[in-house]
Design an enzyme around this catalytic site. Structure first.
Site, PDB file in Angstrom:
ATOM      1  CG  ASP A   1     -31.153  30.516 -11.370  1.00 16.44           C
ATOM      2  OD1 ASP A   1     -31.889  30.047 -11.853  1.00 16.44           O
ATOM      3  OD2 ASP A   1     -30.317  30.265 -11.014  1.00 16.44           O
TER       4      ASP A   1
ATOM      5  CG  ASP B   1     -34.179  27.276 -14.638  1.00 14.89           C
ATOM      6  OD1 ASP B   1     -34.185  28.047 -14.366  1.00 14.89           O
ATOM      7  OD2 ASP B   1     -32.998  26.244 -13.959  1.00 14.89           O
TER       8      ASP B   1
END
Length: 630
Positions: free
Chosen positions: A97, A293
């Site tokens: 992430d 992202d």
């Protein structure tokens, strides 16, 4: 984590290091996120932010951590990598992430944690574990002994626990030796965090608790990392922590670290079939701009950009039939009649180009903006949706089969279209080396199954030549229908990281709802045998049940595993090695131990020591995160 969730995380005032901010990195089933910045915690935060990026560029060459990516973006909603923590090392599957800065795993004393892929972290079993002691810069546990963290997620899940420090290892295919780092040890999980298969989160964002920042601050890697996601229906991929040599035709664009803590790019235009969308030039520069992202599944455009993009795609595909999406809860834009062969989609769907600030162009394939319809064969749906906010959010779908380099030292991000499965093979070939065995305070980066206790730690005079690996698997077919063996073979090839031509179906038998399938994995056509590293990787993945097949095949059970030597053996092999081991499930552990003893080589590293994580307590970057609007 569901594949449709948008990754978001709200940190509630808790982590270490002079900040009480908020940051997000899980996912939400909602498709219309509003990007909401959280306030900085103090007037000095901007000053701290700038200082964090001073002097980061290393002048010398540093080793890299080469790590595999697992899972599939659309099936799981995320990619995971394997990280080992402690001495001896304990393995975890962590969601990669870029929107989060803290790495955390479930702790052994957690009374409210779910059943995840791997056992929980046991601090008492690690000789190198140290709690982060309570101080004025963190919230503390009830006893006032240890720093704590607390995270709440927009979809009502949460994570909280204590902060600890231990040795983290990056696997036996990384040149980077194990390092000490601070991470979160969960005591409570709720919501999707409780039910997800992955163990936790690996934070790659900007901030001193980020794995990247900790490694860079210790001077062990250069300030750069790269991600490469597998293509449609393939999944997996590769990750590199540290710098790599960029391909000459990699397309770079500026990333401004002072605008926000997100990894942003300077996107100016989007072209569909060579024609620019008629948009305000500033549409991709509003709010946080255009943000990458890795934890977000799809892409989200501001309203005007989404409508223009959707209309342009529909105009170019007017000859295809529009169909309803797979989920009646969403108004997906889907097209049928394109065929099942994803390699031919570019003949049906238009090319999309992203144009950056200096005119650089990066071209997207249809797999970068489509996802396959799960109920209609040969149908595909747009994987780009309208954002309820003016920020442009680019999730993993947009960079499938793309090497993305986050060059934080030079404040730029590069894109290069490639086959990410093949990329891993080349990275592994260039830099793989066996981890070392060390003294009692060092993990050596070796997973427990690679260096089991009691096995001799010696070099062998040569390598065992393995000619083929056979295994039998049992599938439950409750609907009494045979699976598509070609698709199943392709999935197995991907999971074992071999070419589809190397996967041979021997035969199968059906008894009631049980389908027994016998497979053989053979070396590449250019070789007569597997390398020991490749063979042991295949054996390990089979033994550890690491193959993650698409859900439509259901769960599988390994029934038998057999390793056979090369038919044409060298003189040394003819006189020293003969391997033909057939085992049932009950004896698979013994096979792995024997194979490891035969082929594993230990190489000692001199002068390797672990330094305390000095400087962890100090000025840090106040963080913001993306929060969706339900």
């Amino acid at each position: 984590m569901a594949p449709r969730r948008l990754v978001v995380l709200l940190l509630i005032c808790s982590v270490l290091l002079n900040f009480c901010g908020a940051f997000a990195s899980t996912a939400d089933d909602q498709r219309r996120p509003m990007i909401l910045p959280l306030h900085l915690s103090s007037p000095d935060d901007a000053r701290h932010h700038r200082r964090a990026f001073d002097g980061r560029r290393l002048q010398r060459s540093e080793p890299n951590a080469h790590m595999r990516l697992h899972d599939d973006l659309l099936t799981n909603g995320y990619y995971t990598t394997r990280l080992w923590i402690g001495t001896p090392p304990q393995m975890f599957a962590l969601i990669v992430d870029t929107g989060s800065t803290v790495t955390y795993v479930p702790c052994s004393d957690c009374e409210a944690c779910g059943n995840h892929q791997d056992p929980r972290f046991q601090p008492d079993l690690s000789s190198t574990y140290q709690p982060v002691k309570c101080n004025i810069n963190c919230n503390c546990d009830d006893k006032g002994n240890q720093c704590t963290y607390e995270r709440r997620y927009a979809e009502q899940s949460s994570s909280s626990g204590v902060l600890g420090e231990d040795v983290i290892s990056f696997g036996n295919e990384s040149a980077l030796v194990p390092q000490r780092a601070v991470f979160g040890c969960e005591n409570i999980e709720t919501g999707d965090l409780y039910s997800q298969r992955a163990d936790g989160i690996m934070g790659l964002g900007r901030g001193q608790l980020s794995v990247m920042d900790q490694l860079v601050d210790k001077g062990v890697i250069s300030d750069s990392f790269s991600l490469c996601y597998g293509g449609m229906g393939v999944g997996g991929g590769a990750m590199v922590l540290g710098g790599i040599k960029s391909p000459p035709d990699m397309v770079f664009t500026h990333s401004d670290p002072f605008r926000s803590p997100y990894y942003n790019i300077e996107l100016k235009e989007i072209h569909v079939a060579g024609k620019a969308l008629k948009l305000n030039p500033k549409v991709f520069d509003e709010k946080h701009g255009t943000v990458l992202d890795s934890g977000t599944t799809y892409a989200y455009f501001p309203k005007d950009a989404f409508i223009a993009f959707k209309d342009a795609i529909m105009k170019e595909t007017h000859f295809l039939k529009q169909v309803h999406g797979p989920d009646p809860n969403y108004k997906d834009i889907c097209f049928s009649g394109a065929g099942r062969d994803v390699t031919q989609l570019s003949k049906v769907f238009p090319q999309v180009d992203m144009i950056f600030s200096k005119g650089q162009k990066f071209s997207l394939s249809p797999e970068n903006y489509l996802f396959p319809h799960t109920k209609v064969s040969g149908a595909y749906c747009l994987g780009i949706f309208e954002n309820g906010d003016s920020t442009t959010l680019l999730g993993g779908i947009l960079v499938r089969n793309t090497l993305v380099t986050y060059d934080r030292a030079d404040n730029k991000i590069g894109f290069w279209k490639t086959n990410c499965s093949e990329l891993w093979k080349s990275l592994n070939h260039e830099n793989a080396q066996a981890p070392s065995s060390n003294d009692g305070n060092m993990s050596g980066g070796i997973a427990p199954d690679i260096a089991p206790a009691g096995l001799p730690q010696t070099d062998l005079p040569g390598e065992l030549q393995i000619g083929q690996i056979s295994f039998d698997m049992m599938l439950n077919i409750s609907n009494s229908m045979k699976p598509n063996f070609t698709e199943l073979a392709e999935s197995i090839a991907h999971e074992l990281e071999v070419d589809i031509s190397q996967v041979h179906l021997r035969n199968y038998t059906i008894s009631g709802n049980d389908l027994l399938i016998k497979w053989t994995i053979v070396p590449d056509e250019s070789a007569n045998s597997f390398t020991t590293t490749k063979a042991m990787n295949i054996i390990r993945r089979l033994r550890e049940h690491q193959m993650q097949l698409p859900h439509k095949f259901g769960s599988y059970q390994l029934v038998k595993l057999k390793v056979e030597p090369q038919i044409k053996r060298s003189w040394w092999e003819q006189h020293s090695w003969m391997v033909a081991v057939g085992v049932s499930v009950a004896s698979v552990l013994g096979l792995l131990a024997l194979g490891t003893w035969l082929v594993w080589r230990y190489r000692s590293r001199q002068g390797m020591t672990y330094e305390p994580v000095d400087g962890v307590v100090g000025a840090v970057v106040a963080e913001q995160e993306l929060q969706p609007l339900k």
